[in-house]
Design a protein around this motif. Structure first.
Motif, PDB file in Angstrom:
ATOM      1  N   GLY A  25      27.060  22.270 -14.188  1.00 38.04           N
ATOM      2  CA  GLY A  25      28.249  21.779 -14.904  1.00 38.04           C
ATOM      3  C   GLY A  25      27.915  20.468 -15.586  1.00 38.04           C
ATOM      4  N   LEU A  26      28.513  20.233 -16.762  1.00 34.73           N
ATOM      5  CA  LEU A  26      28.271  18.982 -17.503  1.00 34.73           C
ATOM      6  C   LEU A  26      29.589  18.266 -17.753  1.00 34.73           C
ATOM      7  N   VAL A  27      29.591  16.957 -17.485  1.00 35.28           N
ATOM      8  CA  VAL A  27      30.747  16.112 -17.825  1.00 35.28           C
ATOM      9  C   VAL A  27      30.273  15.023 -18.792  1.00 35.28           C
ATOM     10  N   PRO A  28      30.542  15.186 -20.078  1.00 26.30           N
ATOM     11  CA  PRO A  28      30.125  14.155 -21.040  1.00 26.30           C
ATOM     12  C   PRO A  28      31.105  12.975 -21.021  1.00 26.30           C
ATOM     13  N   THR A  29      30.578  11.754 -20.918  1.00 21.04           N
ATOM     14  CA  THR A  29      31.433  10.562 -20.918  1.00 21.04           C
ATOM     15  C   THR A  29      30.757   9.425 -21.688  1.00 21.04           C
ATOM     16  N   MET A  30      31.559   8.384 -21.946  1.00 21.44           N
ATOM     17  CA  MET A  30      31.001   7.157 -22.519  1.00 21.44           C
ATOM     18  C   MET A  30      30.923   6.056 -21.453  1.00 21.44           C
ATOM     19  N   GLY A  31      31.115   6.447 -20.185  1.00 24.33           N
ATOM     20  CA  GLY A  31      30.967   5.467 -19.108  1.00 24.33           C
ATOM     21  C   GLY A  31      32.214   4.628 -18.887  1.00 24.33           C
ATOM     22  N   TYR A  32      32.059   3.554 -18.106  1.00 29.62           N
ATOM     23  CA  TYR A  32      33.176   2.735 -17.638  1.00 29.62           C
ATOM     24  C   TYR A  32      34.182   3.659 -16.965  1.00 29.62           C
ATOM     25  N   HIS A  34      36.629   5.949 -14.662  1.00 25.53           N
ATOM     26  CA  HIS A  34      37.866   5.726 -13.896  1.00 25.53           C
ATOM     27  C   HIS A  34      38.311   7.058 -13.297  1.00 25.53           C
ATOM     28  N   GLU A  35      39.491   7.076 -12.715  1.00 26.39           N
ATOM     29  CA  GLU A  35      39.956   8.284 -12.009  1.00 26.39           C
ATOM     30  C   GLU A  35      40.105   9.490 -12.933  1.00 26.39           C
ATOM     31  N   GLY A  36      40.321   9.255 -14.227  1.00 29.57           N
ATOM     32  CA  GLY A  36      40.372  10.366 -15.188  1.00 29.57           C
ATOM     33  C   GLY A  36      39.037  11.091 -15.224  1.00 29.57           C
ATOM     34  N   HIS A  37      37.967  10.301 -15.402  1.00 29.71           N
ATOM     35  CA  HIS A  37      36.621  10.883 -15.368  1.00 29.71           C
ATOM     36  C   HIS A  37      36.349  11.530 -14.002  1.00 29.71           C
ATOM     37  N   TYR A  38      36.807  10.832 -12.956  1.00 30.61           N
ATOM     38  CA  TYR A  38      36.537  11.299 -11.591  1.00 30.61           C
ATOM     39  C   TYR A  38      37.108  12.697 -11.363  1.00 30.61           C
ATOM     40  N   SER A  39      38.292  12.951 -11.929  1.00 29.87           N
ATOM     41  CA  SER A  39      38.922  14.268 -11.743  1.00 29.87           C
ATOM     42  C   SER A  39      38.074  15.364 -12.406  1.00 29.87           C
ATOM     43  N   LEU A  40      37.452  15.032 -13.539  1.00 27.51           N
ATOM     44  CA  LEU A  40      36.563  15.998 -14.197  1.00 27.51           C
ATOM     45  C   LEU A  40      35.321  16.250 -13.340  1.00 27.51           C
ATOM     46  N   LEU A 135      23.956  17.336 -26.315  1.00 34.42           N
ATOM     47  CA  LEU A 135      24.039  17.373 -24.838  1.00 34.42           C
ATOM     48  C   LEU A 135      24.010  18.809 -24.328  1.00 34.42           C
ATOM     49  N   PHE A 136      24.683  19.706 -25.047  1.00 32.48           N
ATOM     50  CA  PHE A 136      24.679  21.122 -24.644  1.00 32.48           C
ATOM     51  C   PHE A 136      23.260  21.690 -24.715  1.00 32.48           C
ATOM     52  N   HIS A 137      22.507  21.322 -25.742  1.00 32.84           N
ATOM     53  CA  HIS A 137      21.137  21.818 -25.872  1.00 32.84           C
ATOM     54  C   HIS A 137      20.215  21.221 -24.809  1.00 32.84           C
ATOM     55  N   ILE A 138      20.450  19.974 -24.472  1.00 33.26           N
ATOM     56  CA  ILE A 138      19.593  19.301 -23.487  1.00 33.26           C
ATOM     57  C   ILE A 138      19.883  19.818 -22.073  1.00 33.26           C
ATOM     58  N   VAL A 139      21.154  19.937 -21.739  1.00 33.51           N
ATOM     59  CA  VAL A 139      21.554  20.248 -20.352  1.00 33.51           C
ATOM     60  C   VAL A 139      21.749  21.758 -20.131  1.00 33.51           C
ATOM     61  N   GLN A 140      22.036  22.484 -21.200  1.00 29.89           N
ATOM     62  CA  GLN A 140      22.291  23.936 -21.109  1.00 29.89           C
ATOM     63  C   GLN A 140      23.228  24.285 -19.950  1.00 29.89           C
ATOM     64  N   PRO A 141      24.412  23.665 -19.935  1.00 27.94           N
ATOM     65  CA  PRO A 141      25.315  23.893 -18.795  1.00 27.94           C
ATOM     66  C   PRO A 141      25.963  25.272 -18.839  1.00 27.94           C
ATOM     67  N   ASP A 142      26.387  25.752 -17.668  1.00 23.90           N
ATOM     68  CA  ASP A 142      27.219  26.957 -17.628  1.00 23.90           C
ATOM     69  C   ASP A 142      28.648  26.594 -18.027  1.00 23.90           C
ATOM     70  N   ARG A 143      29.089  25.417 -17.558  1.00 25.08           N
ATOM     71  CA  ARG A 143      30.451  24.942 -17.845  1.00 25.08           C
ATOM     72  C   ARG A 143      30.408  23.478 -18.269  1.00 25.08           C
ATOM     73  N   ALA A 144      31.336  23.101 -19.167  1.00 26.19           N
ATOM     74  CA  ALA A 144      31.453  21.692 -19.546  1.00 26.19           C
ATOM     75  C   ALA A 144      32.913  21.285 -19.452  1.00 26.19           C
TER      76      ALA A 144
END
Ligand code: AMP
Length: 287
Positions: A25-32, A34-40, A135-144
């Protein structure tokens, strides 16, 4: 958990996982984070054998007068949160790693990117589509995993994956809010205390619009008017847009007779914040 800065190292890890037959699974973020990112991240950890979080403040999605330089960063805190969520690998590339000298290939999209945030941020979605494709090409995730807070971004990514035949399941996750209902955002850190209070007009307007639709209002203009009135009553708020659009195409609609997105971007002082709600057709009206 691994923290990796290069594409080569990330690919090596992904290949090893693929050999073992593990899902990614891939979760793309810009960092910093918080709980929003955490839920993903939590959801991704639940649904995949391994999870990669990318942390990259992507320069190509910022316009010339936007906050690329001042965007908040705190890798140590981010890494701790990723570890806590059960993330396997953080991909944290430099801008040079992602955009080496001579880079000139972009993923562009028509129609959906010309509305809402695309009007005031004309290069934004080209940058988003380009970096997410990479990012999709680099990580080749099943889900994002993407947040519904950035509802237009989610629609754009879904369209891109469909149009370009990317074999990746896109998972949308609900908006996570502060206790007083302000949608969590890394940019909330820009707000001073008066602005932080004023920023509550966004969620107030969202909830008022949602309530009206739940009560059976089918006229999009009435929703927009109700939400606009609430925001305009706040002296520190300046509306970029308040619109009701088709959830898939991002085109404005008059009647709420199909799944719709009611979205807004509002400046609170110099900080541009977004919020929204999505709903199926009001009163079970036919699509
Ligand atoms: P960002 O780091 O702001 O680019 O966000 C990375 C991902 O987290 C995007 O898919 C966002 O939609 C998602 N996200 C950010 N804030 C929230 C939130 N408050 N609730 C849910 N998802 C969020």
């Amino acid at each position: 958990m691994n923290l990796v800065e290069t594409i080569v190292e990330t690919r090596a890890q992904i290949r090893a996982w693929q050999k073992e037959g593990l899902s990614v699974g891939l979760v793309p973020t810009m960092g910093y984070l918080h709980e929003g990112h955490y839920s993903l991240m939590e959801r991704a950890v639940r649904e995949n054998d391994r999870v990669v979080v990318s942390i990259f403040v992507n320069p190509t999605q910022f316009g010339p007068n936007e906050d690329l330089e001042s965007y908040p960063r705190d890798l140590k805190h981010d890494a701790a949160l990723c570890q806590q969520a059960g993330v396997s690998l953080i991909f944290h590339p430099t801008p040079e790693e992602m955009y080496p000298q001579g880079f000139c290939s972009y993923v562009d999209m028509d129609v959906l990117t010309k509305e809402l945030c695309g009007l005031s941020r004309p290069v934004h979605f080209r940058g988003v589509c380009t970096v997410v494709s990479k990012l999709f090409h680099i990580v080749q995730p099943d889900r994002a995993y993407f947040g519904e807070k950035d509802a237009q971004q989610l629609a754009v990514i879904r369209r891109m994956v469909q149009d370009l035949n990317m074999d990746i399941t896109i998972v949308g996750c609900p908006i996570v809010r502060e206790a007083d209902n302000l949608a969590k955002s890394s940019r909330n850190t820009y707000l001073n205390s008066a602005e932080r209070q004023a920023a509550l007009v966004l969620s107030r307007a969202v909830f008022a619009g949602q309530k009206l639709a739940q009560q059976g209002e089918t006229d999009a203009k009435k929703l927009v008017q109700t939400m606009t009135d609430i925001i305009q009553a706040e002296p520190l708020a300046k509306i970029d847009y308040v619109k009701v659009v088709d959830q898939m195409t991002m085109q404005q609609i008059d009647r709420l007779d199909k799944p719709f997105l009611a979205a807004m971007a509002v400046f609170i002082g110099k900080t541009r914040l977004i919020d929204n709600f999505m709903m199926d057709a009001v009163g079970g009206a036919a699509e």
